[in-house]
Design a protein around this motif. Structure first.
Motif, PDB file in Angstrom:
ATOM      1  N   TYR A 251       0.842  -1.195   0.000  1.00 35.31           N
ATOM      2  CA  TYR A 251       0.000   0.000   0.000  1.00 35.31           C
ATOM      3  C   TYR A 251       0.877   1.245   0.000  1.00 35.31           C
ATOM      4  O   TYR A 251       1.915   1.308   0.658  1.00 35.31           O
ATOM      5  N   GLY A 252       0.430   2.255  -0.722  1.00 34.04           N
ATOM      6  CA  GLY A 252       1.060   3.564  -0.630  1.00 34.04           C
ATOM      7  C   GLY A 252       2.484   3.608  -1.096  1.00 34.04           C
ATOM      8  O   GLY A 252       3.277   4.391  -0.586  1.00 34.04           O
ATOM      9  N   THR A 253       2.842   2.780  -2.089  1.00 35.54           N
ATOM     10  CA  THR A 253       4.190   2.854  -2.631  1.00 35.54           C
ATOM     11  C   THR A 253       4.116   3.340  -4.066  1.00 35.54           C
ATOM     12  O   THR A 253       3.048   3.677  -4.573  1.00 35.54           O
ATOM     13  N   ASN A 254       5.278   3.405  -4.728  1.00 34.33           N
ATOM     14  CA  ASN A 254       5.297   3.899  -6.101  1.00 34.33           C
ATOM     15  C   ASN A 254       4.370   3.086  -6.988  1.00 34.33           C
ATOM     16  O   ASN A 254       4.302   1.869  -6.891  1.00 34.33           O
ATOM     17  N   SER A 255       3.698   3.754  -7.860  1.00 26.74           N
ATOM     18  CA  SER A 255       2.728   3.099  -8.737  1.00 26.74           C
ATOM     19  C   SER A 255       3.420   2.278  -9.815  1.00 26.74           C
ATOM     20  O   SER A 255       4.491   2.630 -10.304  1.00 26.74           O
ATOM     21  N   LEU A 256       2.787   1.183 -10.169  1.00 27.32           N
ATOM     22  CA  LEU A 256       3.178   0.371 -11.325  1.00 27.32           C
ATOM     23  C   LEU A 256       2.149   0.494 -12.439  1.00 27.32           C
ATOM     24  O   LEU A 256       2.303  -0.093 -13.501  1.00 27.32           O
ATOM     25  N   SER A 257       1.091   1.244 -12.196  1.00 22.77           N
ATOM     26  CA  SER A 257      -0.125   1.114 -13.000  1.00 22.77           C
ATOM     27  C   SER A 257      -0.152   2.029 -14.217  1.00 22.77           C
ATOM     28  O   SER A 257       0.550   3.039 -14.295  1.00 22.77           O
ATOM     29  N   ASP A 258      -1.001   1.644 -15.155  1.00 23.45           N
ATOM     30  CA  ASP A 258      -1.368   2.502 -16.266  1.00 23.45           C
ATOM     31  C   ASP A 258      -2.873   2.721 -16.154  1.00 23.45           C
ATOM     32  O   ASP A 258      -3.675   1.955 -16.678  1.00 23.45           O
ATOM     33  N   ILE A 259      -3.241   3.775 -15.439  1.00 23.15           N
ATOM     34  CA  ILE A 259      -4.657   3.984 -15.152  1.00 23.15           C
ATOM     35  C   ILE A 259      -5.443   4.407 -16.387  1.00 23.15           C
ATOM     36  O   ILE A 259      -6.650   4.206 -16.458  1.00 23.15           O
ATOM     37  N   THR A 260      -4.761   4.985 -17.380  1.00 18.68           N
ATOM     38  CA  THR A 260      -5.459   5.306 -18.616  1.00 18.68           C
ATOM     39  C   THR A 260      -5.898   4.032 -19.321  1.00 18.68           C
ATOM     40  O   THR A 260      -7.013   3.944 -19.848  1.00 18.68           O
ATOM     41  N   VAL A 261      -5.037   3.032 -19.343  1.00 18.64           N
ATOM     42  CA  VAL A 261      -5.399   1.741 -19.929  1.00 18.64           C
ATOM     43  C   VAL A 261      -6.544   1.116 -19.137  1.00 18.64           C
ATOM     44  O   VAL A 261      -7.510   0.592 -19.709  1.00 18.64           O
ATOM     45  N   MET A 262      -6.462   1.177 -17.812  1.00  9.37           N
ATOM     46  CA  MET A 262      -7.508   0.596 -16.982  1.00  9.37           C
ATOM     47  C   MET A 262      -8.865   1.237 -17.277  1.00  9.37           C
ATOM     48  O   MET A 262      -9.863   0.541 -17.519  1.00  9.37           O
ATOM     49  N   PHE A 263      -8.920   2.584 -17.280  1.00 13.09           N
ATOM     50  CA  PHE A 263     -10.199   3.252 -17.512  1.00 13.09           C
ATOM     51  C   PHE A 263     -10.678   3.069 -18.952  1.00 13.09           C
ATOM     52  O   PHE A 263     -11.888   3.034 -19.208  1.00 13.09           O
ATOM     53  N   THR A 264      -9.753   2.942 -19.894  1.00 16.81           N
ATOM     54  CA  THR A 264     -10.161   2.657 -21.272  1.00 16.81           C
ATOM     55  C   THR A 264     -10.844   1.300 -21.353  1.00 16.81           C
ATOM     56  O   THR A 264     -11.874   1.137 -22.023  1.00 16.81           O
ATOM     57  N   ASP A 265     -10.282   0.311 -20.657  1.00 15.72           N
ATOM     58  CA  ASP A 265     -10.913  -1.010 -20.609  1.00 15.72           C
ATOM     59  C   ASP A 265     -12.266  -0.950 -19.907  1.00 15.72           C
ATOM     60  O   ASP A 265     -13.266  -1.512 -20.390  1.00 15.72           O
ATOM     61  N   LEU A 266     -12.313  -0.266 -18.778  1.00 12.73           N
ATOM     62  CA  LEU A 266     -13.551  -0.230 -17.997  1.00 12.73           C
ATOM     63  C   LEU A 266     -14.665   0.502 -18.739  1.00 12.73           C
ATOM     64  O   LEU A 266     -15.848   0.189 -18.559  1.00 12.73           O
ATOM     65  N   ALA A 267     -14.295   1.477 -19.569  1.00 17.14           N
ATOM     66  CA  ALA A 267     -15.315   2.195 -20.337  1.00 17.14           C
ATOM     67  C   ALA A 267     -16.060   1.255 -21.275  1.00 17.14           C
ATOM     68  O   ALA A 267     -17.216   1.504 -21.629  1.00 17.14           O
ATOM     69  N   ARG A 268     -15.421   0.159 -21.656  1.00 18.07           N
ATOM     70  CA  ARG A 268     -16.078  -0.818 -22.526  1.00 18.07           C
ATOM     71  C   ARG A 268     -16.965  -1.767 -21.727  1.00 18.07           C
ATOM     72  O   ARG A 268     -17.826  -2.440 -22.290  1.00 18.07           O
ATOM     73  N   LEU A 269     -16.753  -1.813 -20.415  1.00 18.90           N
ATOM     74  CA  LEU A 269     -17.610  -2.633 -19.556  1.00 18.90           C
ATOM     75  C   LEU A 269     -18.781  -1.834 -19.010  1.00 18.90           C
ATOM     76  O   LEU A 269     -19.872  -2.371 -18.808  1.00 18.90           O
ATOM     77  N   ALA A 270     -18.541  -0.559 -18.720  1.00 21.52           N
ATOM     78  CA  ALA A 270     -19.560   0.286 -18.092  1.00 21.52           C
ATOM     79  C   ALA A 270     -19.444   1.690 -18.678  1.00 21.52           C
ATOM     80  O   ALA A 270     -18.442   2.366 -18.459  1.00 21.52           O
ATOM     81  N   PRO A 271     -20.430   2.151 -19.441  1.00 24.50           N
ATOM     82  CA  PRO A 271     -20.336   3.461 -20.097  1.00 24.50           C
ATOM     83  C   PRO A 271     -20.036   4.601 -19.133  1.00 24.50           C
ATOM     84  O   PRO A 271     -19.385   5.581 -19.519  1.00 24.50           O
ATOM     85  N   GLN A 272     -20.493   4.486 -17.882  1.00 24.95           N
ATOM     86  CA  GLN A 272     -20.262   5.567 -16.929  1.00 24.95           C
ATOM     87  C   GLN A 272     -18.785   5.742 -16.603  1.00 24.95           C
ATOM     88  O   GLN A 272     -18.369   6.779 -16.073  1.00 24.95           O
ATOM     89  N   GLN A 273     -17.958   4.735 -16.900  1.00 27.61           N
ATOM     90  CA  GLN A 273     -16.518   4.858 -16.680  1.00 27.61           C
ATOM     91  C   GLN A 273     -15.848   5.663 -17.787  1.00 27.61           C
ATOM     92  O   GLN A 273     -14.672   6.001 -17.674  1.00 27.61           O
ATOM     93  N   ALA A 274     -16.583   5.970 -18.860  1.00 25.14           N
ATOM     94  CA  ALA A 274     -15.984   6.663 -19.995  1.00 25.14           C
ATOM     95  C   ALA A 274     -15.444   8.031 -19.606  1.00 25.14           C
ATOM     96  O   ALA A 274     -14.454   8.504 -20.169  1.00 25.14           O
ATOM     97  N   ALA A 275     -16.095   8.702 -18.648  1.00 21.96           N
ATOM     98  CA  ALA A 275     -15.618  10.018 -18.225  1.00 21.96           C
ATOM     99  C   ALA A 275     -14.196   9.935 -17.698  1.00 21.96           C
ATOM    100  O   ALA A 275     -13.360  10.803 -17.957  1.00 21.96           O
ATOM    101  N   LEU A 276     -13.894   8.850 -16.979  1.00 21.49           N
ATOM    102  CA  LEU A 276     -12.542   8.694 -16.441  1.00 21.49           C
ATOM    103  C   LEU A 276     -11.576   8.283 -17.540  1.00 21.49           C
ATOM    104  O   LEU A 276     -10.376   8.584 -17.470  1.00 21.49           O
ATOM    105  N   ALA A 277     -12.075   7.589 -18.565  1.00 21.17           N
ATOM    106  CA  ALA A 277     -11.216   7.243 -19.694  1.00 21.17           C
ATOM    107  C   ALA A 277     -10.823   8.496 -20.468  1.00 21.17           C
ATOM    108  O   ALA A 277      -9.706   8.608 -20.966  1.00 21.17           O
ATOM    109  N   ILE A 278     -11.755   9.451 -20.560  1.00 18.62           N
ATOM    110  CA  ILE A 278     -11.470  10.707 -21.266  1.00 18.62           C
ATOM    111  C   ILE A 278     -10.515  11.572 -20.458  1.00 18.62           C
ATOM    112  O   ILE A 278      -9.540  12.108 -20.976  1.00 18.62           O
TER     113      ILE A 278
END
Length: 696
Positions: A251-278
């Motif tokens: 917890y609370g350490t340097n990120s490994l993530s690509d949150i843009t990729v995550m939200f892009t994927d989630l936007a295809r599962l739930a349209p309401q996530q599209a705002a975060l993808a944008i």
């Protein structure tokens, strides 16, 4: 020859220890550390106050104090409250980022109350399916407009990845693609056809990454709905539990993530996530853009009185790429954000990602934050840094580390004869400790360094930008207009308390009405667990500590190594950064292994209609120093606030995701210059300091 060099180094360090900045009084000083006992080293064994090695490993004084004590034990004052104008005046360690109390319920009263807050904060912020877990814009509620079905998540192998069958290691592959380790604890979700509340099911047979949680009712009933948590940016991994129980997903350490990729994927599962993808928040895996006032001001747009001010700051510079700081040092700071723009006690922003249903009930959302902020902060400040795992990375050379401790605390980098070209800070002894704080028991207990041993490891010095000289985009983004707008924002405590100018004392401390004659710059961070916090600088532009100390060792364009794909899935799935200590960690230079890349290896923008690519690398193979598209974008980002978040290359292919792992230091906000004053260190001195940093 090597032995002779190090013999000279040890001898020099010994001389410095006696007269180079330490009064020597610590050797007979009987002061105790923040536990109320003798100082402890990294392994937890008591050490003498004259010892050169020892570390409390971050966290907060209160948690150390209450260790093993009854619940009824009164909790003492917070040592950080001593950091007020006049503290440490004339001492070796500089301090200018003053403490400010922002709410009246900070003190837990007793160790029992501290433990209650800690437990509630763990559930709220770490989440991972615990009752009371918080999630994105939902508070700790069991329903979320941003939630998505576990059944849809479980089918991403088909709906998004396009595989012919579900891979056996699906859960691990999601964690790799998004860059979020699977949780250490059970963090379940139901597979298609499973009832998460059936006897023995306990939430489902799937295992989520630490940045996702399954929502639960107040009675503990699982809902089968998922949402993301703070760990999408503030969770990561270092090594494995086989290396040390402290290591692995953290917890609370340097990120490994690509949150843009995550939200892009989630936007295809739930349209309401599209705002975060944008509203993309990063352009390079492992980084983000989440601390600027332009962005979190969007959370109070329902307060229409502040809307004109928010719109006006969107023409100000973007803060660009940032590397989320580690949480185990929060308890050793007096200010937050890389520029020290808010006081560490300004806790509202810590729960901004959980801000619930703010368009429908803004006042209710604010109240939820006020009711929960102490719990979340208590848990975060109690986290400890991991100790150097000698069984995996090799034993620490104690003699060399002791020499490094002396150099770190007492070597004047501006001493006559060194000809340091960088301007010297006003005050302090010119050492690393002068900005980053004192850690060694010998120096923490020396009144020439600290007013009190309770200030051990507390870093509260904003280094002027002309001295630190690292990339200025983060600082430029907190412009005069942004400072003025901040006075209106609830997260910047627009409701007070105020100074004589009517400016909130818990607001934006880049505001001249608050900072006074303190020069703008970057806050030198505490260094507990620094060996495990690569990459370095506020924008993550330097992959190892060797490059921090020696500017000539910093790569221009580089890509951290990834783990290989499972056999049979090569080229079909995206893998994450390698955080194994055996294959991913560079034990000599203290950082992550990487590949240095040529200009032509940069990211590209696919244009499907014409079938060509446009280089987005900030170099021109055809003409040295020629203008590129990236240069034009840099002008826009430098004058466009949220333009950094909104103007993003659409992600069409896995190859694009792979190229988002490339760190280009020519890119806007990603420069790796600055911190040049350590260039005067010799190779032997750098090696000793690195050995010492392993002990923190």
């Amino acid at each position: 020859m090597r032995q002779t060099l190090f013999a000279v180094l040890i001898s020099t360090a010994t001389i410095l220890s006696g007269c180079g900045g330490s009064s020597g009084s610590a050797q007979t000083n009987n002061s105790t550390n923040s536990n109320g006992d003798s100082n402890s080293n990294a392994g937890g064994e008591p050490s003498s106050t004259s010892s050169l090695l020892g570390s409390r490993r971050g966290g907060h004084y209160w948690h150390d104090y209450c260790e093993g004590k009854p619940d009824s034990t009164p909790v003492p004052a917070d040592p950080r409250e001593m950091v007020v104008p006049g503290v440490n005046e004339g001492k070796a360690v500089l301090m200018n980022a003053w403490w400010q109390t922002c709410q009246d319920d900070n003190h837990p009263g007793t160790c029992g109350e501290l433990r209650r807050r800690d437990a509630e904060g763990l559930a709220l912020v770490a989440a991972e399916g615990r009752p009371g877990a918080g999630s994105m814009f939902t508070g700790d509620h069991s329903e979320s407009m941003f939630g998505f079905a576990a059944a849809d998540y479980a089918e991403m192998w088909d709906s998004i990845w396009g595989l012919s069958q579900r891979p056996a290691q699906f859960d691990e592959l999601v964690a790799q693609r998004w860059g979020m380790p699977l949780s250490k604890v059970r963090n379940p979700y139901p597979l298609p056809g499973e009832d998460p509340n059936a006897p023995g099911m306990n939430g489902g047979s799937g295992q989520l990454p630490m940045g996702v949680t399954q929502l639960r009712e107040a009675d503990g009933t699982w809902t089968g709905q998922l949402n993301v948590t703070c760990s999408i940016c503030h969770g990561g991994g270092v090594g494995s539990e086989a290396d040390s129980p402290e290591l692995g997903p953290m917890y609370g350490t340097n990120s490994l993530s690509d949150i843009t990729v995550m939200f892009t994927d989630l936007a295809r599962l739930a349209p309401q996530q599209a705002a975060l993808a944008i509203i993309s928040q990063n352009k390079v895996r492992g980084t983000g853009n989440i601390t600027n006032f332009q962005l979190f001001g969007t959370l109070t747009l329902a307060d229409f009185q502040t809307l004109p001010g928010w719109l006006s700051v969107q023409a100000e510079p973007s803060t660009g790429t940032e590397d989320p700081p580690v949480w185990w040092n929060v308890g050793s700071r007096t200010a937050k954000f890389f520029d020290g723009a808010q006081k560490v006690d300004a806790k509202r922003i810590e729960l901004s990602f959980h801000f619930p249903d703010f368009f429908n009930d803004l006042e209710g959302a604010k109240q939820w934050v006020l009711e929960n902020q102490q719990d979340g902060d208590t848990w975060m400040t109690g986290l400890k840094s991991p100790a150097w795992p000698e069984n995996s990375l090799g034993d620490i050379d104690t003699q060399l580390a002791e020499a490094g401790a002396v150099l770190f605390h007492a070597k004047d980098l501006w001493a006559p004869g060194l000809n340091n070209p960088t301007e010297r800070p006003e005050g302090g002894n010119g050492s690393c400790a002068s900005c980053h704080g004192a850690y060694s028991p010998r120096y923490a207990n020396d009144p020439a360094f600290l007013d009190s041993p309770l200030l051990e490891g507390i870093a509260s010095y904003i280094t002027p930008i002309d001295i630190i000289d690292t990339d200025r985009a983060r600082l430029n983004g907190n412009s005069t207009r942004v400072q003025e707008y901040s006075r209106e924002n609830w997260f910047a405590y627009s409701d007070g308390p105020y100074n004589d100018d009517g400016v909130s004392l818990c607001g934006n401390w880049a505001d001249p009405s608050l900072r006074g004659d303190t020069e703008l710059g970057y806050l030198a961070p505490p260094l507990y667990g620094v060996w495990a916090t690569a990459p370095y600088f506020h924008n993550g532009s330097v992959p190892n500590i060797e490059g921090v100390l020696d500017p000539s060792k910093r790569p221009e364009i580089w890509r951290r190594n990834s783990v290989p794909a499972p056999e049979g899935l090569e080229g079909q799935v995206v893998m994450g950064f390698d955080y194994s200590l055996q294959t991913g960690y560079d034990r000599e230079n203290l950082g992550w292994n990487y590949q240095q890349l040529a200009c032509e290896a940069g990211t590209s923008l696919p244009i499907p209609l014409v079938g060509v690519t446009i280089p987005l690398i900030d170099c021109n193979p055809m003409e040295s120093g020629g203008t590129t598209l990236q240069d034009a974008l840099g002008l826009l980002w430098g004058n466009g606030g949220l333009a950094w978040n909104l103007l993003n290359v659409p992600i069409f292919t896995d190859q694009q995701i792979e190229e988002r792992k490339i760190y280009n230091t020519n890119y806007y906000s990603q420069g790796n210059g600055g911190h040049e004053f350590t260039a005067v260190l010799t190779e032997a001195e750098r090696r000793a300091i690195k050995e010492y940093l392993k002990t923190l």
